[in-house]
Design an enzyme around this catalytic site. Structure first.
Site, PDB file in Angstrom:
ATOM      1  N   GLU A  39      -5.364  -5.106  10.819  1.00 45.56           N
ATOM      2  CA  GLU A  39      -4.493  -3.997  10.779  1.00 45.56           C
ATOM      3  C   GLU A  39      -4.699  -3.452  12.274  1.00 45.56           C
ATOM      4  OE1 GLU A  39      -2.377  -2.932   6.931  1.00 45.56           O
ATOM      5  OE2 GLU A  39      -4.138  -1.360   7.348  1.00 45.56           O
ATOM      6  N   LYS A  60       0.181   4.224  -0.340  1.00 44.30           N
ATOM      7  CA  LYS A  60      -0.640   5.354   0.355  1.00 44.30           C
ATOM      8  C   LYS A  60      -0.006   6.747  -0.435  1.00 44.30           C
ATOM      9  CE  LYS A  60      -0.179   3.085   4.919  1.00 44.30           C
ATOM     10  NZ  LYS A  60      -0.048   3.140   6.286  1.00 44.30           N
ATOM     11  N   GLY A  95       2.573   2.042  10.885  1.00 43.40           N
ATOM     12  CA  GLY A  95       3.511   3.130  10.627  1.00 43.40           C
ATOM     13  C   GLY A  95       4.281   3.598  11.830  1.00 43.40           C
ATOM     14  N   ASN A 125       0.761  -0.986  -0.222  1.00 42.72           N
ATOM     15  CA  ASN A 125       0.018   0.062   0.228  1.00 42.72           C
ATOM     16  C   ASN A 125       0.870   1.362   0.115  1.00 42.72           C
ATOM     17  OD1 ASN A 125      -1.876   1.902   0.496  1.00 42.72           O
ATOM     18  ND2 ASN A 125      -2.422   1.235   2.670  1.00 42.72           N
ATOM     19  N   SER A 139       3.414  -2.058  10.332  1.00 46.57           N
ATOM     20  CA  SER A 139       4.879  -2.259  10.524  1.00 46.57           C
ATOM     21  C   SER A 139       5.490  -3.431  10.174  1.00 46.57           C
ATOM     22  CB  SER A 139       5.422  -1.967  11.814  1.00 46.57           C
ATOM     23  OG  SER A 139       4.789  -0.666  12.201  1.00 46.57           O
ATOM     24  N   HIS A 199      -9.380   1.287   5.020  1.00 51.88           N
ATOM     25  CA  HIS A 199      -8.171   1.504   5.725  1.00 51.88           C
ATOM     26  C   HIS A 199      -8.218   2.339   7.040  1.00 51.88           C
ATOM     27  CE1 HIS A 199      -4.176   2.599   6.589  1.00 51.88           C
ATOM     28  NE2 HIS A 199      -3.754   1.467   6.039  1.00 51.88           N
ATOM     29  N   GLU A 225      -6.533   4.711   8.114  1.00 52.41           N
ATOM     30  CA  GLU A 225      -6.458   6.170   7.792  1.00 52.41           C
ATOM     31  C   GLU A 225      -7.742   6.926   7.099  1.00 52.41           C
ATOM     32  OE1 GLU A 225      -2.987   5.761   5.409  1.00 52.41           O
ATOM     33  OE2 GLU A 225      -1.848   4.912   7.613  1.00 52.41           O
TER      34      GLU A 225
HETATM   35  P1  PGA Z   1       2.737   0.315   7.516  1.00 53.87           P
HETATM   36  O1  PGA Z   1       1.518   0.416   7.168  1.00 53.87           O
HETATM   37  O2  PGA Z   1       3.509  -1.062   6.923  1.00 53.87           O
HETATM   38  O3  PGA Z   1       3.571   1.426   7.234  1.00 53.87           O
HETATM   39  O4  PGA Z   1       2.852   0.188   9.160  1.00 53.87           O
HETATM   40  C1  PGA Z   1       0.573  -0.638   7.060  1.00 53.87           C
HETATM   41  C2  PGA Z   1      -0.787  -0.299   6.280  1.00 53.87           C
HETATM   42  O5  PGA Z   1      -1.114   0.801   6.840  1.00 53.87           O
HETATM   43  O6  PGA Z   1      -1.358  -0.800   5.476  1.00 53.87           O
END
Ligand code: PGA
Length: 254
Positions: free
Chosen positions: A169, A13, A175, A11, A215, A97, A99
């Site tokens: 997640e 983003k 992140g 992803n 992560s 997601h 976010e």
């Molecule tokens: P990350 O993001 O690997 O940077 O923690 C995962 C995601 O949001 O899909």
């Protein structure tokens, strides 16, 4: 025991200009050519989908979008429809997601509309669910997961559910560099699979792939993938560098 094909998705983003996206996907193709035992997916930003899709022609890497609007067309300024994504060669679309839930007000009802629209338009949803740190600390992890799953999958029948990939997640792991331990992730994945069995059937729950996200790195992927109910990963930060994403995809060689 049902063998599920692992699915590793990147992803990206809100990262990568068109030029950077092409550069990344070219490197990636070279680094993971010949990989068959893992389904690999990349989710560039909307602006790079066309260019990346062209680069992926003839490769086994699949294209995903990060979001969609549930209508096919109309007066929805700034939105992108499922028809447009199909037109660009997308096979998958990430929906719900954290976010989007956190910064753009997406609730379970909107997530459900998007899931239904994606399936109706022949896109495979990657449905993201997960608890926040506060919810985990208050012992609400399983009730949050249950609610997101039931509401997100409302009116999704036995046939449609097979098109869906679930991504667990935990919001506190996204992140932050703080991954769930394989044990913590497995516990929730098992819960999700049991819930799917109640909502659908044993057969369906065994067939559905559940990715872990938060992560994920080349260092921790193997431990996660070794767990029975973890069928793949949704990778953010580490998918932005071809070498690290390729190492994650090649987790079997670690
Ligand atoms: P990350 O993001 O690997 O940077 O923690 C995962 C995601 O949001 O899909």
């Amino acid at each position: 025991m049902m063998i599920r094909l692992p699915i590793i998705a990147g992803n990206w983003k809100m990262n990568k200009t068109v030029g950077e996206a092409i550069d990344l996907v070219r490197k990636l193709k070279a680094l993971i050519s010949g990989i068959k035992e893992v389904e690999v997916v990349v989710a560039p930003p909307f602006t790079a989908l066309y260019a990346v899709g062209k680069e992926l022609n003839g490769s086994s890497i699949e294209l995903s979008a990060q979001n969609l609007h549930w209508e096919q067309k109309g007066a929805y300024t700034g939105e992108i429809s499922p028809l447009m994504l199909k037109d660009l060669g997308c096979k998958y679309v990430i929906i719900g997601h954290s976010e989007r839930r956190q910064y753009f007000g997406e609730n379970d009802e909107i997530v459900n509309l998007k899931i239904k629209s994606a399936i109706k338009n022949s896109l495979k949803p990657i449905l993201c669910i997960g608890e926040t740190l506060t919810e985990r600390e208050e012992g609400k992890t399983f009730s949050v997961i249950k609610r997101q799953l039931e509401a997100g999958l409302k009116d999704i029948g036995d046939k449609e559910i097979r098109e869906i990939v679930i991504a667990y997640e935990p919001v506190w792991a996204i992140g932050t560099g703080r991954t769930a331990t394989p044990q913590q992730a497995q516990e929730v994945h098992k819960f999700i699979r049991e819930k799917l069995e109640v909502l659908y059937s044993k057969d369906i729950s065994q067939a559905i792939r559940i990715q872990y996200g938060g992560s994920v790195t080349p260092e921790n992927i193997k431990g996660l993938m070794d767990r029975e109910d973890i069928d793949g990963a949704l990778v953010g930060g580490a998918s932005l560098v071809a070498e690290s994403f390729a190492r994650i995809v090649r987790f079997k060689e670690i």
